[in-house]
Design an enzyme around this catalytic site. Structure first.
Site, PDB file in Angstrom:
ATOM      1  CD  GLU A  60      -1.737  -2.463   1.186  1.00  0.00           C
ATOM      2  OE1 GLU A  60      -0.635  -2.721   1.714  1.00  0.00           O
ATOM      3  OE2 GLU A  60      -2.510  -3.348   0.785  1.00  0.00           O
ATOM      4  CG  HIS A 129     -11.348  -8.169   5.441  1.00  0.00           C
ATOM      5  ND1 HIS A 129     -10.319  -8.669   6.205  1.00  0.00           N
ATOM      6  CD2 HIS A 129     -11.056  -8.501   4.162  1.00  0.00           C
ATOM      7  CE1 HIS A 129      -9.459  -9.290   5.414  1.00  0.00           C
ATOM      8  NE2 HIS A 129      -9.879  -9.195   4.173  1.00  0.00           N
TER       9      HIS A 129
END
Lengths: 333, 372
Positions: A60, A129
């Protein structure tokens, strides 16, 4: 006008952005052949090529840092962070570089990045998540933070975010990806920095955003059954917050409930409560109420219903604002 | 004088120990032969080497002046480049104007070579601005203070050059300490996968503040890059000619679409990390003395004198030019004006942000109270 799911509306927004501006490039993990884990980028690599829709290595910081370099080169990168809880490895690049480069360079270098983040819970997922990390970014000078709740906003706000010369954190309410709604690609959209009064009411202002807008609307309907008129405000933008719209509503109703999935402490609700107390002190009939996720890590799927604000918890908050019997007064009161 | 630099068929001690180590001018100022890298600098004339020598003298002089300015309270902080002049000048002088540099905060000689104006070098360190210059005016981003972050920016910029179909190259400057940061490894992964025209230029100056390079790497840093699929060069960072040769070969690869190259320029930070540091707490003076003997300027001077290029007269004129630059630099530094109070709000966003606009107007009203 077409009926689209929120996910498809985002996809059509990306498609329009790619068509309208050659400098728009998409970066992310699995956004190419797979179309993203939520299929938001479905078909875009096929139609625009691997040069415009780039699958990246799994890093990321790498995605965001590379986008910074592309922005230096005149590109307008749109980064997909696969899930909310995966954004932290990129946090340094976002907060220390993306947010500060325009300031650092006295406005010479623009960072027109859009960072898309599927966020929030309610999908029975495993750890990392289901998170709502928006407050970290709303706290950071130099970033704009927005979130959508309808397919039309998803489409229009995403295009506006991509066209913005400032970096935008674009939070997508992942449990609403499958919500359907009419989308007019050419509609004159409400600017993304503006809040929207979704339902008018007179007794309580209920402020929320993203995934909880639908829940808040359900709560307004349920409250109406008991004769309580709730005005629902969808913030849409979390940095800046459109305090003018929220203040106008609170000056009318005199009562404020804020609800979000993110944990309570240091969350957007605190900022809104503080600012509205400041701006509407003499209009308020009662203290602002926050109904939020608890100050715990996002829990396992079988516990998430005990974390997420739902219709009943929001109604309990409305009762608190109105001084009716509620969970804090004790049920026998 | 415009002769090309003569080469002698000799090998230095460093080369004998490590044949892969690129060194063209040894610490005594003897020009060594190198089959691979000689061709990259075969066009360099004595006059051109003298010009590089002048750069080395000037950047060291600027650096000395900056340290003095800090000691006199005119700068809040300064990160000296003392000892690293050749690594920076040798690489920066090989770049084209359309190449783009992403550096850390010690690359003031690189900035000088890119054409950054003298007072712009110290705006940050005097605290009058968040950065010194417009990156697009000189092809160099203003320094990234977060260690290693800029390597990813260089990689992204390089990917952009490739998309644009131009043969410009991005160069990331960083130190040995940065190689432990995840960003640097990620940059190498991305650069290799996208075959980005980027040079990873690592100045291994042996120190990350007080931590020796052995804490960052158990093998030569250059050995890391091939694991990412990136060829690397280990070069004597105190040898301006060797650095130039290595950088030219890497630029050539990048311009020809062959992707990234990693250069480890082995050098030594002879000063403190910054003016706030105290190296006497951790530097072995014996080792420091060894590096003093490998000074990047002394060897060029010895060579140029042995070739008759550098006369006492020329040396004096270069020194006088350096003193003149230092005087201009000092005057420019002292002439920097403090920013207007309300400029604290400027350029946070490219377009108005209502929350910040409110804070600005409230603070403006507050300040006006002092005028009454």
């Amino acid at each position: 006008m077409t009926e689209l799911t929120l996910a498809k509306a985002l996809g059509s927004g990306l498609r329009r952005a790619l068509s309208d501006d050659d400098k728009v490039v998409l970066l992310g993990e699995d956004i190419g052949a797979l179309g993203g884990v939520f299929r938001v980028t479905d078909g875009l690599q096929r139609d625009f090529g691997t040069d415009r829709v780039m699958d990246t290595p799994l890093a990321e910081a790498g995605i965001i840092g590379m986008a910074v370099g592309l922005a230096f080169r005149g590109y307008r990168p749109v980064c997909e962070i696969q899930f909310d809880g995966f954004i932290y490895p990129g946090f340094d690049q976002i907060v220390a570089q993306v947010a500060k480069l325009h300031y650092r360079t006295a406005g010479n270098v623009r960072m027109p990045l859009t960072i898309r983040v599927p966020y929030g819970g309610g999908i029975g997922a495993v750890e990392h998540h289901s998170e709502s990390p928006e407050a970290y970014f709303a706290h950071t000078a130099g970033l704009r933070v927005v979130t959508c709740s309808t397919p039309q906003d998803a489409h229009s706000m995403l295009r506006e975010a991509i066209a913005s010369d400032d970096p935008v954190l674009f939070f997508e309410p992942k449990r609403r990806y499958w919500t359907k709604g009419e989308v007019d690609e050419d509609a004159t959209a409400l600017p993304m920095g503006k809040a929207r009064v979704v339902v008018e009411g007179t007794d309580v202002t209920l402020v929320t955003y993203g995934p909880l807008v639908a829940t808040a609307l359900d709560a307004a309907v349920a409250a109406a059954d008991e004769g309580i008129s709730v005005e629902v405000v969808d913030l849409r933008s979390l940095s800046p917050v459109d305090f003018d719209t929220v203040s106008a509503s609170v000056q009318k109703t005199g009562r404020l409930v804020i609800t979000h999935e993110a944990s309570e402490s240091g969350g957007l609700g605190a900022e809104i409560a503080a600012t509205l107390t400041d701006r509407c002190f003499y209009y308020l009939e009662s203290a602002p109420v926050r109904i939020t996720g608890f100050d715990v890590p996002y829990p396992p799927a079988k516990l998430e219903d005990h974390f997420l604000p739902d219709l009943d918890r929001i109604l309990d908050g409305v009762d608190r604002a109105l001084g009716r019997v509620n969970s804090l007064t004790g049920w026998s009161a | 004088m415009s002769m090309t630099v003569p080469v002698k068929a000799q090998k230095s001690e460093a080369k004998k120990q490590n044949p892969e180590f690129v060194q063209l001018l040894d610490p005594e100022g003897i020009r060594l032969s190198d089959d691979i890298y000689d061709p990259w600098v075969s066009d360099v004339t004595g006059d051109q080497l003298a010009s590089l020598y002048e750069d080395l003298i000037i950047v060291r002089r600027i650096d000395t002046e900056a340290t003095a300015l800090q000691r006199q309270g005119e700068l809040g902080l300064w990160p000296p480049l003392f000892g690293q002049e050749a690594a920076q000048v040798g690489s920066a002088r090989t770049l084209r104007p359309d190449d783009f540099v992403f550096s850390s905060y010690r690359e003031n000689a690189v900035a000088y070579c890119r054409g950054v104006k003298l007072p712009d070098l110290v705006r940050v360190w005097r605290g009058t601005a968040a950065s010194g210059w417009d990156p697009f005016s000189v092809g160099m981003a203003t320094p990234a203070v977060i260690i290693g972050a800029q390597t990813l920016h260089a990689t992204g910029y390089a990917v952009g050059c490739k998309k644009d179909g131009v043969d410009s190259v991005a160069v990331a400057y960083f130190g040995d300490g940065a190689t432990s940061e995840g960003d640097v490894s990620e940059a190498m992964v991305f650069a290799a996968s996208f075959k980005a025209p980027v040079i990873f230029f690592c100045q291994n100056n042996q120190w990350a503040i007080s931590e020796p390079v052995g804490l960052q790497a158990q093998r030569p840093i250059a050995d890391r890059a091939p694991g990412f699929g990136i060829p690397s060069i280990r070069v004597d960072g105190n040898d301006v000619l060797a650095v130039m040769a290595a950088t030219r070969s890497a630029l050539d690869r990048a311009r020809n679409g062959e992707g990234p190259t990693f250069i480890e320029a082995v050098t030594y930070r002879r000063g403190p990390h910054t003016t706030s540091d105290d190296p006497s707490r951790y530097v072995d003076p014996v080792v420091a003395k060894e590096w003093e003997a490998r000074d990047p300027i002394a060897r060029v001077e010895a060579f140029l004198r042995s070739e008759g290029v550098l006369t006492d007269e020329l040396a004096a004129s270069i020194q006088s030019r350096a003193d003149q630059v230092a005087a201009e630099f000092r005057a420019g530094c002292l002439g920097l004006e403090n920013p207007e109070p309300l400029s604290v709000f400027d350029n946070v966003y490219a377009t108005e942000h209502s929350g910040l606009a409110r804070q600005k107007s409230q603070y403006k009203a507050y300040l006006e109270g002092f005028e009454k």
